[in-house]
Design a protein around this motif. Sequence first.
Motif, PDB file in Angstrom:
ATOM      1  N   GLU A 295       0.780  -1.222   0.066  1.00  0.00           N
ATOM      2  CA  GLU A 295      -0.071   0.017  -0.044  1.00  0.00           C
ATOM      3  C   GLU A 295       0.905   1.244  -0.125  1.00  0.00           C
ATOM      4  O   GLU A 295       0.453   2.508  -0.526  1.00  0.00           O
ATOM      5  N   LEU A 296       1.754   1.125   0.831  1.00  0.00           N
ATOM      6  CA  LEU A 296       2.611   2.551   0.919  1.00  0.00           C
ATOM      7  C   LEU A 296       4.262   2.125   0.496  1.00  0.00           C
ATOM      8  O   LEU A 296       4.877   1.199   1.197  1.00  0.00           O
ATOM      9  N   ALA A 297       4.911   3.227  -0.143  1.00  0.00           N
ATOM     10  CA  ALA A 297       6.341   2.997  -0.157  1.00  0.00           C
ATOM     11  C   ALA A 297       7.166   4.105   0.259  1.00  0.00           C
ATOM     12  O   ALA A 297       6.673   5.300   0.042  1.00  0.00           O
ATOM     13  N   VAL A 298       8.270   4.004   1.181  1.00  0.00           N
ATOM     14  CA  VAL A 298       8.997   4.951   1.446  1.00  0.00           C
ATOM     15  C   VAL A 298      10.276   4.800   0.648  1.00  0.00           C
ATOM     16  O   VAL A 298      10.969   3.710   0.734  1.00  0.00           O
ATOM     17  N   VAL A 299      10.970   6.069   0.133  1.00  0.00           N
ATOM     18  CA  VAL A 299      12.123   5.759  -0.769  1.00  0.00           C
ATOM     19  C   VAL A 299      13.133   6.751  -0.140  1.00  0.00           C
ATOM     20  O   VAL A 299      12.965   7.961  -0.054  1.00  0.00           O
ATOM     21  N   ALA A 300      14.333   6.213   0.135  1.00  0.00           N
ATOM     22  CA  ALA A 300      15.389   7.090   0.463  1.00  0.00           C
ATOM     23  C   ALA A 300      16.601   6.568  -0.471  1.00  0.00           C
ATOM     24  O   ALA A 300      17.269   5.746  -0.081  1.00  0.00           O
ATOM     25  N   LEU A 301      16.772   7.360  -1.717  1.00  0.00           N
ATOM     26  CA  LEU A 301      17.645   6.839  -2.632  1.00  0.00           C
ATOM     27  C   LEU A 301      18.393   8.148  -3.203  1.00  0.00           C
ATOM     28  O   LEU A 301      17.568   9.466  -3.058  1.00  0.00           O
ATOM     29  N   PRO A 302      19.317   8.126  -3.693  1.00  0.00           N
ATOM     30  CA  PRO A 302      20.044   9.336  -4.635  1.00  0.00           C
ATOM     31  C   PRO A 302      18.912   9.643  -5.632  1.00  0.00           C
ATOM     32  O   PRO A 302      17.996   8.823  -6.369  1.00  0.00           O
ATOM     33  N   ALA A 303      18.797  10.994  -5.824  1.00  0.00           N
ATOM     34  CA  ALA A 303      17.582  11.509  -6.566  1.00  0.00           C
ATOM     35  C   ALA A 303      17.362  10.753  -7.926  1.00  0.00           C
ATOM     36  O   ALA A 303      16.316  10.556  -8.357  1.00  0.00           O
ATOM     37  N   GLN A 304      18.628  10.473  -8.783  1.00  0.00           N
ATOM     38  CA  GLN A 304      18.339   9.925  -9.929  1.00  0.00           C
ATOM     39  C   GLN A 304      18.086   8.740 -10.189  1.00  0.00           C
ATOM     40  O   GLN A 304      17.473   8.367 -11.049  1.00  0.00           O
ATOM     41  N   LEU A 305      17.857   7.913  -8.915  1.00  0.00           N
ATOM     42  CA  LEU A 305      17.223   6.617  -8.628  1.00  0.00           C
ATOM     43  C   LEU A 305      15.965   6.573  -8.440  1.00  0.00           C
ATOM     44  O   LEU A 305      15.371   5.408  -8.782  1.00  0.00           O
ATOM     45  N   VAL A 306      15.450   7.558  -8.049  1.00  0.00           N
ATOM     46  CA  VAL A 306      13.966   7.517  -7.613  1.00  0.00           C
ATOM     47  C   VAL A 306      12.910   7.336  -8.648  1.00  0.00           C
ATOM     48  O   VAL A 306      11.809   6.527  -8.597  1.00  0.00           O
ATOM     49  N   PRO A 307      13.085   8.004  -9.623  1.00  0.00           N
ATOM     50  CA  PRO A 307      11.912   7.748 -10.755  1.00  0.00           C
ATOM     51  C   PRO A 307      11.569   6.167 -11.121  1.00  0.00           C
ATOM     52  O   PRO A 307      10.782   5.575 -11.472  1.00  0.00           O
ATOM     53  N   ASP A 308      13.111   5.391 -11.599  1.00  0.00           N
ATOM     54  CA  ASP A 308      12.963   4.001 -11.853  1.00  0.00           C
ATOM     55  C   ASP A 308      12.176   3.255 -10.595  1.00  0.00           C
ATOM     56  O   ASP A 308      11.677   2.388 -10.835  1.00  0.00           O
ATOM     57  N   ALA A 309      12.532   3.783  -9.234  1.00  0.00           N
ATOM     58  CA  ALA A 309      12.055   2.958  -8.447  1.00  0.00           C
ATOM     59  C   ALA A 309      10.705   3.041  -8.174  1.00  0.00           C
ATOM     60  O   ALA A 309       9.818   2.159  -7.828  1.00  0.00           O
ATOM     61  N   ALA A 310      10.194   4.502  -8.424  1.00  0.00           N
ATOM     62  CA  ALA A 310       8.642   4.771  -8.393  1.00  0.00           C
ATOM     63  C   ALA A 310       8.118   3.959  -9.645  1.00  0.00           C
ATOM     64  O   ALA A 310       7.008   3.304  -9.403  1.00  0.00           O
ATOM     65  N   ARG A 311       8.710   3.757 -10.626  1.00  0.00           N
ATOM     66  CA  ARG A 311       8.018   2.989 -11.669  1.00  0.00           C
ATOM     67  C   ARG A 311       7.690   1.442 -11.126  1.00  0.00           C
ATOM     68  O   ARG A 311       6.810   0.687 -11.317  1.00  0.00           O
ATOM     69  N   ARG A 312       8.833   0.849 -10.548  1.00  0.00           N
ATOM     70  CA  ARG A 312       8.701  -0.451 -10.100  1.00  0.00           C
ATOM     71  C   ARG A 312       7.635  -0.593  -8.743  1.00  0.00           C
ATOM     72  O   ARG A 312       7.008  -1.586  -8.712  1.00  0.00           O
ATOM     73  N   LEU A 313       7.806   0.322  -7.930  1.00  0.00           N
ATOM     74  CA  LEU A 313       6.855   0.310  -6.686  1.00  0.00           C
ATOM     75  C   LEU A 313       5.320   0.503  -7.445  1.00  0.00           C
ATOM     76  O   LEU A 313       4.504  -0.020  -6.865  1.00  0.00           O
ATOM     77  N   ALA A 337      13.607  18.993 -13.350  1.00  0.00           N
ATOM     78  CA  ALA A 337      13.210  18.123 -14.432  1.00  0.00           C
ATOM     79  C   ALA A 337      13.068  16.643 -13.855  1.00  0.00           C
ATOM     80  O   ALA A 337      12.009  15.932 -14.226  1.00  0.00           O
ATOM     81  N   ARG A 338      13.980  16.375 -13.010  1.00  0.00           N
ATOM     82  CA  ARG A 338      13.813  15.027 -12.434  1.00  0.00           C
ATOM     83  C   ARG A 338      12.628  14.883 -11.528  1.00  0.00           C
ATOM     84  O   ARG A 338      12.150  13.931 -11.475  1.00  0.00           O
ATOM     85  N   GLN A 339      12.349  16.338 -10.634  1.00  0.00           N
ATOM     86  CA  GLN A 339      10.989  16.004  -9.991  1.00  0.00           C
ATOM     87  C   GLN A 339       9.753  16.045 -10.762  1.00  0.00           C
ATOM     88  O   GLN A 339       8.597  15.145 -10.585  1.00  0.00           O
ATOM     89  N   ARG A 340       9.783  16.688 -11.917  1.00  0.00           N
ATOM     90  CA  ARG A 340       8.501  16.438 -12.786  1.00  0.00           C
ATOM     91  C   ARG A 340       8.308  15.049 -13.361  1.00  0.00           C
ATOM     92  O   ARG A 340       7.443  14.431 -13.661  1.00  0.00           O
ATOM     93  N   LEU A 341       9.657  14.318 -13.708  1.00  0.00           N
ATOM     94  CA  LEU A 341       9.765  13.236 -14.043  1.00  0.00           C
ATOM     95  C   LEU A 341       9.071  12.138 -13.138  1.00  0.00           C
ATOM     96  O   LEU A 341       8.119  11.186 -13.391  1.00  0.00           O
ATOM     97  N   LEU A 342       9.451  12.365 -11.935  1.00  0.00           N
ATOM     98  CA  LEU A 342       8.902  11.466 -10.747  1.00  0.00           C
ATOM     99  C   LEU A 342       7.576  11.575 -10.537  1.00  0.00           C
ATOM    100  O   LEU A 342       6.671  10.570 -10.624  1.00  0.00           O
ATOM    101  N   LEU A 343       7.004  12.736 -10.604  1.00  0.00           N
ATOM    102  CA  LEU A 343       5.592  13.040 -10.582  1.00  0.00           C
ATOM    103  C   LEU A 343       4.622  12.357 -11.871  1.00  0.00           C
ATOM    104  O   LEU A 343       3.664  11.722 -11.514  1.00  0.00           O
ATOM    105  N   GLY A 344       5.241  12.363 -13.047  1.00  0.00           N
ATOM    106  CA  GLY A 344       4.640  11.895 -14.191  1.00  0.00           C
ATOM    107  C   GLY A 344       4.729  10.372 -13.916  1.00  0.00           C
ATOM    108  O   GLY A 344       3.561   9.577 -14.537  1.00  0.00           O
ATOM    109  N   VAL A 345       5.578   9.833 -13.508  1.00  0.00           N
ATOM    110  CA  VAL A 345       5.678   8.284 -13.404  1.00  0.00           C
ATOM    111  C   VAL A 345       4.737   7.911 -12.171  1.00  0.00           C
ATOM    112  O   VAL A 345       4.058   6.994 -12.416  1.00  0.00           O
ATOM    113  N   ALA A 346       4.782   8.438 -11.013  1.00  0.00           N
ATOM    114  CA  ALA A 346       4.030   8.258  -9.929  1.00  0.00           C
ATOM    115  C   ALA A 346       2.534   8.381 -10.242  1.00  0.00           C
ATOM    116  O   ALA A 346       1.672   7.459 -10.094  1.00  0.00           O
ATOM    117  N   HIS A 347       2.283   9.568 -10.976  1.00  0.00           N
ATOM    118  CA  HIS A 347       0.727   9.730 -11.256  1.00  0.00           C
ATOM    119  C   HIS A 347       0.237   8.884 -11.994  1.00  0.00           C
ATOM    120  O   HIS A 347      -1.180   8.456 -12.050  1.00  0.00           O
TER     121      HIS A 347
END
Length: 928
Positions: A295-313, A337-347
Amino acid sequence: MADVVPGDGHPGPVPAPAPAAAPYPAGWEADVVLTDGSTTRLRPIRRDDADALQAFHVAQSERSTYLRFFASLERLPERDLERLVTVDHMSRVALVAVSSSPDAGEDERIIGVARYDLVEPETAEVAFNISDAHQGKGLASVLLEHLAAAARERGVRRFVAEVLPQNGRMLAVFKEAGYVVRQRTEDGVVQVRFDIDPTDRSLAVAADREHRAEARSMRALLTARSVVVVGPGTGSGPGRTLPARQAARVLEGLVPEARTGRVVVHAVGVGDGAGLDANGVSHHLRIDDVPGPVELAVVALPAQLVPDAARRLGALGARGLVVVSGGFAEAGPEGLARQRLLLGVAHGAGMRVVGPSSFGLLATHDGTTLDASLAARPPRPGRVGLFCQSAPLAVTLLAAVERRGLGLAQLVSAGHRADVSGNDLMQFWGEDDDTDVVALYLESIGNPRKFSRVARRLAAHKPVVVLTAGRSGHVVPPGHAVRPTQAPRRTLEEVLRRSGVIRVENVHQMLDVVQVLAHQALPTGRRTAVLASSTGVAALVAEAAAAAGLVVTGCVELLAEDAGADEVRAAVDRVYADPGVDVVVVVRIPTLGVQDTVLPGEVARAAARTGRTTVACLDDLHGVTASLTAADPDGRERTVPAYAAPEDAALALGLAARYAAWRATDRGRPVHPEGVDTRAAGSLVARLLSTSGATDRAPLPLDPAQAAELLAAAGIHLWPSVRVHDAQDAVRAADALGWPVAVKTTVPALRHRADLGGVRLDVADETELRADVAGILALAAEHDPGPGVPPLEVQAMAPHGVACVVRAVEDPLFGPVISVGLAGDASDLLGDVAYGVPPLTDVDVAELVRTPRAAPRMFGYRGLPALDVAALEDLVARVSVLADALPDLRSLELNPVVVSPQGLAVLGAYGSVAPADRADAARRLARP
């Protein structure tokens, strides 16, 4: 109801002449929350969506395809597929809802389509098609809201549709949207027709849908019972990176509930190895190894790795993603740009994002504490909901909460507020039975209009205490996406005040107020009794109470330092027996420092028994203590909060009483003055902009005729005036207008300066007029009124009264800001102006007119006749509706507005228009 495939026996719409294609409208892109709490992205359709649209069509059931196209089509013919993805964003518009496919990397899947085709001027035929898997989530309603908003921007005023009678869901979407729907059945097809101008009901329906959706999305996060913590996997040694330490801390907080089995906890890259540890935590080497759903994921990763982790989560079914690590918008363009990518993946995967740079979240529900945060230890359970933004603020708040003994129901840190914001939490708290009081520490407010609307709804039944990092709303911390503002610094204060929130100055005050609201009944009035240990202390308390807006009734009971138990009980009983008392302040400051063991208990029991709101300053007691706790007649424990100083106690009590008075007052109804034609006004502004080349930096000023036409559309009469060059022209103008007249310069610096001679009133004849013209021209000789502007203006005299100024300014952050004040330098220099942000109610308008300190001049000041304030209120209401409906109206100033005993006269109007991009749609999430 649709673009129809040729040959299916159903005639398609007759297209109107198409205007030239518009550029891709990026402003129509939006992230939305559906009624099940999941998210999706909306955007205009693109030509490269053909394959995705075909895949969407092929995946639909035969029934859905038939209801959409009135025929069975296994595949869309290539010719029709090309037509469906070819739009001009003007007469042909299509929006798609898309989600990410976890199995296809970043590919998007279309899950819904809404489109319109112009069939006649101001009328468009609409069609909707929703994925079978996403029906029942409110997606059609959301698409209708956005399609209607896009259509209104293009001048469309009504929608028509053809629907098969068995398509009850689509018919229900139209009926439940809040518009006035007319329908009839012809040849076995239901013909639907409705205007799409917003109504009170359609706005309420949209707000209610948004409220339920956002509340549910937050509930999914705060009541999660399966969590995965993702770290960088750098081992457990002393040289761990910050993300590794953050992940380890989050996992530590989850361990207690993992041991009991109440929360299922997985860890990836936190610690060493894989398998189930002694604490009940399941460790995995990769995200893909985690058994879903989670149900919930908590991520503490270097920023460049977070979008891919979000996709898998997202593939694990996570509903929320808490990002505690940084390196996003605060790190510059690359991080943004990385933050926008993260939001796109998550949403796209249906997840809400808390953060980045979040402290995490804490929540207690049904006896289970979800501690997905960086806190060293969770606070005690309670009934207070707390929201903050940056992680350091959360540390400060938790420490202060612990010192006071306060309990929390939830704590959420939004970090950079890229997605989840205070608005989302307020939506949740409005539905949460475990929360009685809400407190927000805001570094920035990304959308004040939505904040005001949501806060007002919540404050109507739960106290909302707000602390802002800056009083003006001009503060923009690194990483926060906030539009710039030119609004006066008092605007935010007025927005908050009219929303019913309790504004405080610092953390100390915030928790002072929270503890009285959380542990005492709401004050029933301002009448205050004082129980003090000396005359001097009583006087101090009375002064502090008066300064806090309370009214000391004369019920002041003195209690000697050496009073016995019986004397204490008698004094307490006398205070609480007085029927003329609403609230009580108890202050005992012993000179010998001897602890009183009787008074706290007696006060606690009396306060609980009577329901009188009570605050205390006693001995060494501080915050929420057992000594000042007793059960009320319903068995609920009530605690009298203890303060370090009488001033703190009185201020907290005064703010609570002010809030109670606001909540008990009718807040009015939205204003809808008769005769306001926003369509005509919008058409005028659109016509001016289409030929002017006006830009954001170079707005187009309105000439007098254009200003008069715009005001006429709002039902406002601008007194006619004539601009002239010399005395001879002035005489002819006066003859035409009727004597007596006023003559004034058009030079901006002298335009309203009667004191300097720029305005001459009650000019009764030609001789006087010629002399006044000569004087004005001499005065203005060294000034330029502007290119092509005659130097003089002649106007018929209005009845005498008080001159006021009504302004509307379109601000990038606040949207339309209305201000009202009396005319003159003194009002401007002293800031004696009231501000409001539409939409306004009749109560808001009345307050706006009465707020300036000089307002008594309109109400029979010093024996003068009372003026027609109702006429001024009507004018302010019309200006507010006009400004709210026309974001392209960059500015409007009515000056002077002369209010007389019977009516008013608008003698001058000045405005400008420019293309605007008001990002205040209630249904949109905050996006950088």
